[in-house]
Scaffold this motif. Structure first.
Motif, mmCIF file in Angstrom:
data_model
loop_
_atom_site.group_PDB
_atom_site.id
_atom_site.type_symbol
_atom_site.label_atom_id
_atom_site.label_comp_id
_atom_site.label_asym_id
_atom_site.label_seq_id
_atom_site.Cartn_x
_atom_site.Cartn_y
_atom_site.Cartn_z
ATOM 1 N N LEU A 180 0.830 -1.200 0.000
ATOM 2 C CA LEU A 180 0.000 0.000 0.000
ATOM 3 C C LEU A 180 0.865 1.251 0.000
ATOM 4 C CD1 LEU A 180 -2.593 1.603 0.227
ATOM 5 C CD2 LEU A 180 -2.659 1.074 2.679
ATOM 6 N N ALA A 181 1.901 1.274 0.850
ATOM 7 C CA ALA A 181 2.792 2.432 0.912
ATOM 8 C C ALA A 181 3.521 2.630 -0.412
ATOM 9 C CB ALA A 181 3.785 2.262 2.056
ATOM 10 N N ASP A 182 3.989 1.534 -1.013
ATOM 11 C CA ASP A 182 4.709 1.637 -2.286
ATOM 12 C C ASP A 182 3.802 2.141 -3.399
ATOM 13 O OD1 ASP A 182 6.929 0.690 -0.988
ATOM 14 O OD2 ASP A 182 6.735 -1.370 -1.710
ATOM 15 N N ALA A 183 2.546 1.646 -3.424
ATOM 16 C CA ALA A 183 1.605 2.095 -4.450
ATOM 17 C C ALA A 183 1.289 3.582 -4.282
ATOM 18 C CB ALA A 183 0.324 1.266 -4.383
ATOM 19 N N ALA A 184 1.002 4.008 -3.042
ATOM 20 C CA ALA A 184 0.694 5.422 -2.789
ATOM 21 C C ALA A 184 1.903 6.300 -3.103
ATOM 22 C CB ALA A 184 0.274 5.601 -1.327
ATOM 23 N N ARG A 185 3.087 5.808 -2.773
ATOM 24 C CA ARG A 185 4.321 6.578 -3.026
ATOM 25 C C ARG A 185 4.534 6.763 -4.527
ATOM 26 N NH1 ARG A 185 7.427 3.508 0.055
ATOM 27 N NH2 ARG A 185 6.894 4.684 1.926
ATOM 28 N N GLY A 222 5.541 9.501 -8.711
ATOM 29 C CA GLY A 222 5.807 9.012 -10.053
ATOM 30 C C GLY A 222 6.452 7.638 -10.014
ATOM 31 N N GLY A 223 6.277 6.891 -11.076
ATOM 32 C CA GLY A 223 6.842 5.554 -11.137
ATOM 33 C C GLY A 223 5.760 4.516 -11.359
ATOM 34 N N SER A 224 6.184 3.267 -11.480
ATOM 35 C CA SER A 224 5.248 2.177 -11.740
ATOM 36 C C SER A 224 4.560 1.756 -10.449
ATOM 37 C CB SER A 224 5.995 0.988 -12.357
ATOM 38 O OG SER A 224 5.138 -0.111 -12.530
ATOM 39 N N TYR A 225 3.240 1.722 -10.470
ATOM 40 C CA TYR A 225 2.492 1.349 -9.269
ATOM 41 C C TYR A 225 1.518 0.206 -9.514
ATOM 42 C CZ TYR A 225 -0.897 4.443 -11.578
ATOM 43 O OH TYR A 225 -1.730 5.037 -12.491
ATOM 44 N N ALA A 226 1.520 -0.358 -10.726
ATOM 45 C CA ALA A 226 0.537 -1.388 -11.075
ATOM 46 C C ALA A 226 0.647 -2.610 -10.160
ATOM 47 C CB ALA A 226 0.706 -1.803 -12.534
ATOM 48 N N HIS A 227 1.864 -3.122 -9.958
ATOM 49 C CA HIS A 227 2.025 -4.344 -9.160
ATOM 50 C C HIS A 227 1.588 -4.146 -7.711
ATOM 51 C CE1 HIS A 227 3.609 -8.192 -7.859
ATOM 52 N NE2 HIS A 227 4.308 -7.573 -6.926
ATOM 53 N N PRO A 228 2.132 -3.141 -6.972
ATOM 54 C CA PRO A 228 1.676 -2.967 -5.589
ATOM 55 C C PRO A 228 0.201 -2.595 -5.484
ATOM 56 C CG PRO A 228 3.090 -1.134 -6.238
ATOM 57 C CD PRO A 228 3.206 -2.181 -7.307
ATOM 58 N N LEU A 229 -0.331 -1.917 -6.516
ATOM 59 C CA LEU A 229 -1.755 -1.568 -6.516
ATOM 60 C C LEU A 229 -2.619 -2.824 -6.539
ATOM 61 C CD1 LEU A 229 -4.173 0.400 -6.891
ATOM 62 C CD2 LEU A 229 -3.731 0.279 -9.351
ATOM 63 N N TRP A 230 -2.322 -3.744 -7.457
ATOM 64 C CA TRP A 230 -3.130 -4.955 -7.564
ATOM 65 C C TRP A 230 -2.939 -5.865 -6.358
ATOM 66 C CZ3 TRP A 230 -7.122 -4.834 -10.381
ATOM 67 C CH2 TRP A 230 -7.145 -4.130 -11.579
ATOM 68 N N ILE A 231 -1.731 -5.896 -5.816
ATOM 69 C CA ILE A 231 -1.496 -6.699 -4.610
ATOM 70 C C ILE A 231 -2.319 -6.142 -3.449
ATOM 71 C CG2 ILE A 231 0.216 -7.344 -2.878
ATOM 72 C CD1 ILE A 231 0.483 -8.930 -5.402
#
Length: 277
Positions: free
Chosen positions: A234-239, A244-253
């Motif tokens: 969650l923190a990685d996706a929000a960050r 900026g950056g890729s957030y698809a993987h942490p978002l779906w997890i």
């Protein structure tokens, strides 16, 4: 069976029988009425908002100025602000979620649920109304957190839509956690017991995550735990949504964790609620 017990039990059985025939519109109306009741409780007891109002301020100042120099290097506190604020959004959701379990437990101890069980309402509406109000408190806490972040130099490197996406993701995950704490509140005997057990769960998840520091700075065994920790995702996706950056993987997890937690704990919480009431 005493007359008093029969007086309560008969309407309770009738209410349980009627629950399956309650339509969606009526259910939503019940949730709205119960949510309003919970908000009126907050209005009568403003001190119950202290955690949502003060916790973001204290945590932001504490981690930026006390730990920021150690993690990001002396003089790099502003850089650390952009790292820690998205992580603290995840932390706010988890800490606010804990309050719903104590609230449900306290309502049982005060006898409030005895009145609800005599009403022809869906049992789930009582619990969902609690979650709706706690989500409102969570949004207030996140708004204050972001306000503190902007005051300390937080910069949005993407756009407002991505920022709202990070907030929405935190709310979705926080709502799923509330079902865990509701289940805990229904299982424990006192609000103090709920808080004590919740803290035993919260502390390892919060500090064994990427909220405060990059996992690469941790020992190998802890780094491995951090990677599977849902708070880290969650923190990685929000960050990534903010910086900026890729957030698809942490978002779906994170969404998978949210759905999984809700699917497992929501039916258990409703069943426990029916059994206890």
């Amino acid at each position: 069976m005493s007359a008093a017990t029969a007086t309560i039990t008969a309407p309770a059985k009738a209410a349980a029988a009627d629950e399956g025939r309650i339509g969606l519109r009526a259910n939503l109306r019940h949730i709205g009425a119960l949510a309003r009741r919970n908000m009126l409780q907050i209005k009568q007891d403003p001190e119950s908002m202290f955690d949502a109002v003060l916790m973001p301020v204290i945590f932001t100042l504490l981690f930026v100025y006390v730990f920021g120099g150690a993690v990001a290097g002396k003089g790099n506190q502003q850089e650390y602000v952009n790292y820690v604020i998205p992580g603290l959004m995840a932390m706010m959701g988890m800490n606010i979620s804990m309050a719903v379990g104590s609230g449900v437990n306290d309502d049982f101890r005060k006898g409030v649920m005895d009145r609800f069980r005599t009403m022809p309402i869906a049992r789930s509406s009582v619990l969902i109304a609690k979650i709706v109000v706690e989500l409102g408190r969570m949004m207030i806490a996140i708004a204050i957190l972001l306000g503190m972040g902007f005051a300390l130099g937080l910069t949005i490197h993407t756009d407002v839509l991505h920022l709202f996406g990070a907030i929405a993701l935190s709310a979705v995950f926080g709502a799923s956690l509330m079902w865990i704490f509701i289940l805990l509140g229904l299982a424990m005997k006192t609000p103090q017991a709920v808080q004590g057990v919740a803290m035993l769960v919260l502390m390892p998840l919060q500090f064994g995550s990427s909220i405060f520091a990059p996992p690469t700075t941790m020992p190998g065994w802890l780094e491995g735990f951090t990677k599977v920790n849902p708070l880290s995702n969650l923190a990685d996706a929000a960050r990534a949504m903010i910086n900026g950056g890729s957030y698809a993987h942490p978002l779906w997890i994170t969404l998978a964790w949210s759905v999984g937690i809700t699917v497992v704990t929501m039916p258990l919480a409703v069943a426990r609620f029916r059994k206890r009431t």
